[in-house]
Design an enzyme around this catalytic site. Structure first.
Site, PDB file in Angstrom:
ATOM      1  N   ASN A  12       0.867  -1.175   0.000  1.00 12.75           N
ATOM      2  CA  ASN A  12       0.000   0.000   0.000  1.00 12.75           C
ATOM      3  C   ASN A  12       0.904   1.225   0.000  1.00 12.75           C
ATOM      4  O   ASN A  12       1.515   1.549   1.016  1.00 12.75           O
ATOM      5  CB  ASN A  12      -0.894  -0.026   1.249  1.00 12.75           C
ATOM      6  N   TRP A  13       0.998   1.875  -1.156  1.00 14.66           N
ATOM      7  CA  TRP A  13       1.915   3.022  -1.277  1.00 14.66           C
ATOM      8  C   TRP A  13       1.347   4.271  -0.611  1.00 14.66           C
ATOM      9  O   TRP A  13       2.043   5.258  -0.487  1.00 14.66           O
ATOM     10  CB  TRP A  13       2.215   3.292  -2.756  1.00 14.66           C
ATOM     11  N   LYS A  14       0.065   4.237  -0.234  1.00  8.68           N
ATOM     12  CA  LYS A  14      -0.573   5.416   0.375  1.00  8.68           C
ATOM     13  C   LYS A  14      -0.336   6.630  -0.531  1.00  8.68           C
ATOM     14  O   LYS A  14      -0.314   6.475  -1.738  1.00  8.68           O
ATOM     15  CB  LYS A  14      -0.062   5.610   1.804  1.00  8.68           C
ATOM     16  N   HIS A  99      -9.389   1.119   5.030  1.00  8.32           N
ATOM     17  CA  HIS A  99      -8.107   1.316   5.712  1.00  8.32           C
ATOM     18  C   HIS A  99      -8.321   2.269   6.885  1.00  8.32           C
ATOM     19  O   HIS A  99      -9.119   3.204   6.793  1.00  8.32           O
ATOM     20  CB  HIS A  99      -7.066   1.872   4.738  1.00  8.32           C
ATOM     21  N   GLU A 101      -6.692   4.660   7.945  1.00  5.40           N
ATOM     22  CA  GLU A 101      -6.475   6.084   7.639  1.00  5.40           C
ATOM     23  C   GLU A 101      -7.702   6.688   6.961  1.00  5.40           C
ATOM     24  O   GLU A 101      -8.023   7.857   7.151  1.00  5.40           O
ATOM     25  CB  GLU A 101      -5.206   6.227   6.778  1.00  5.40           C
ATOM     26  N   GLU A 169      -5.007  -4.838  10.672  1.00  2.82           N
ATOM     27  CA  GLU A 169      -3.959  -3.845  10.861  1.00  2.82           C
ATOM     28  C   GLU A 169      -4.203  -3.091  12.179  1.00  2.82           C
ATOM     29  O   GLU A 169      -4.990  -2.137  12.204  1.00  2.82           O
ATOM     30  CB  GLU A 169      -3.960  -2.828   9.715  1.00  2.82           C
ATOM     31  N   GLY A 175       3.051   2.301  10.732  1.00  2.00           N
ATOM     32  CA  GLY A 175       4.046   3.361  10.580  1.00  2.00           C
ATOM     33  C   GLY A 175       4.803   3.698  11.848  1.00  2.00           C
ATOM     34  O   GLY A 175       5.488   4.722  11.918  1.00  2.00           O
ATOM     35  N   SER A 214       3.775  -2.094  10.245  1.00  2.00           N
ATOM     36  CA  SER A 214       5.230  -2.181  10.465  1.00  2.00           C
ATOM     37  C   SER A 214       5.800  -3.547  10.082  1.00  2.00           C
ATOM     38  O   SER A 214       6.706  -4.062  10.749  1.00  2.00           O
ATOM     39  CB  SER A 214       5.582  -1.835  11.915  1.00  2.00           C
ATOM     40  N   GLY A 235       3.030  -1.189   4.168  1.00  2.00           N
ATOM     41  CA  GLY A 235       3.062   0.227   3.817  1.00  2.00           C
ATOM     42  C   GLY A 235       4.465   0.650   3.440  1.00  2.00           C
ATOM     43  O   GLY A 235       4.947   0.376   2.340  1.00  2.00           O
ATOM     44  N   GLY A 236       5.161   1.296   4.374  1.00  2.00           N
ATOM     45  CA  GLY A 236       6.479   1.884   4.101  1.00  2.00           C
ATOM     46  C   GLY A 236       7.454   0.951   3.401  1.00  2.00           C
ATOM     47  O   GLY A 236       8.143   1.367   2.457  1.00  2.00           O
TER      48      GLY A 236
HETATM   49  P1  13P Z   1       3.312   0.372   7.520  1.00  2.65           P
HETATM   50  O1  13P Z   1       3.801  -0.922   6.924  1.00  2.65           O
HETATM   51  O2  13P Z   1       4.053   1.566   6.970  1.00  2.65           O
HETATM   52  O3  13P Z   1       3.274   0.319   9.002  1.00  2.65           O
HETATM   53  O4  13P Z   1       1.803   0.569   7.018  1.00  2.65           O
HETATM   54  C1  13P Z   1       0.902  -0.473   7.142  1.00  2.65           C
HETATM   55  C2  13P Z   1      -0.325  -0.132   6.417  1.00  2.65           C
HETATM   56  O5  13P Z   1      -1.086   0.736   6.834  1.00  2.65           O
HETATM   57  C3  13P Z   1      -0.613  -0.847   5.168  1.00  2.65           C
HETATM   58  O6  13P Z   1      -1.911  -0.611   4.738  1.00  2.65           O
END
Ligand code: 13P
Length: 251
Positions: A12-14, A99, A101, A169, A175, A214, A235-236
């Protein structure tokens, strides 16, 4: 598990990445073409502006693409929104819905998330439906109940043969570099599986359950070994081909 489940690792590149980031996709595709290829399904969900370009760049490789959100309606007066059909038209096979967020920043409710998942299914996409508790909810001992309520409200009653994916999640792990213990991940995923089996009987057995929050090359192997963890939502660490490839290799 009675049934063998093909793992899924989704990035997920957000709100990260412009055209230059496609170089990472080419690099990842080249790495994945080595040897017998990945043992799991690999998906990247870039920002909507990159979806068409990424889908084309990934065509013929082991990488599939997905959206990060969709509107529940097919079309209409919804400025700035994107329908599931539009994502499919841009090459997507998956779409993340609910998600944390989006739930937090856009006040998305379980009911809205369910309608988005239904719209995704109607467009031939596989929804990756996200659930997870806050830190206060975990500390308060209600994480299981919160996730159960989210599942009950966010997961559609029916889905096509393509299926659905659930991503657990924990919000406090996203993050932050923090992760639940392996025992806590196992307990939550076992609980989610049990709820799916109760509600959907045999159909609940094949649903891929992803862990997200994470996930890194350093912890992926331990997390992905857990029974009822059938992959990750990353994510990251999905932004760089080397890191994402290491996680895919662990699956
Ligand atoms: P991180 O891997 O950066 O913690 O993000 C997880 C995430 O929200 C994937 O959707």
């Amino acid at each position: 598990m009675a049934r063998e489940i093909t793992p899924l690792v989704a990035g997920n590149w957000k709100m990260n990445g412009t055209g230059a980031a496609l170089a990472e996709v080419s690099k990842l595709a080249a790495k994945l073409s080595e040897g017998s290829g990945p043992n799991c399904t690999v998906v990247i969900c870039p920002p909507a502006t990159l979806l068409d370009r990424l889908s084309k760049a990934a065509s013929g490789t082991a990488i599939l693409s997905g959206g990060q959100d969709c509107h529940p309606a097919l079309n209409g007066a919804h400025t700035g929104d994107i329908s599931a059909q539009m994502l499919a038209d841009a090459g997507a096979r998956y779409v993340i819905v609910g998600h944390s967020e989006r739930r937090a920043n856009h006040a998305e409710t379980d009911e809205l998330v369910r309608r988005k998942a239904e719209a995704a299914l109607a467009a031939g996409l596989i929804p990756i439906i996200c659930v997870g508790e806050t830190e206060a909810e975990r500390r308060g001992g209600i994480a299981d109940a919160v996730v159960a309520t989210q599942l009950e409200g966010s997961v559609p009653d029916q889905w096509s043969d393509f299926g659905i994916v659930i991503a657990y999640e924990p919000i406090w792990a996203i993050g932050t570099g923090l992760t639940p213990t392996i025992a806590d991940i196992a307990e939550m995923h076992d609980g989610i599986r049990a709820l799916l089996l109760k509600r959907f009987a045999d159909r609940g057995e094949a649903v891929q359950l992803l862990y997200g929050g994470s996930m890194k090359p350093a912890n992926a192997a331990d997390i992905l070994k857990v029974q009822n963890v059938n992959g990750g939502l990353v994510g990251g660490a999905s932004l760089l081909a080397n890191d994402f490839h290491a996680i895919i290799s662990a699956a």
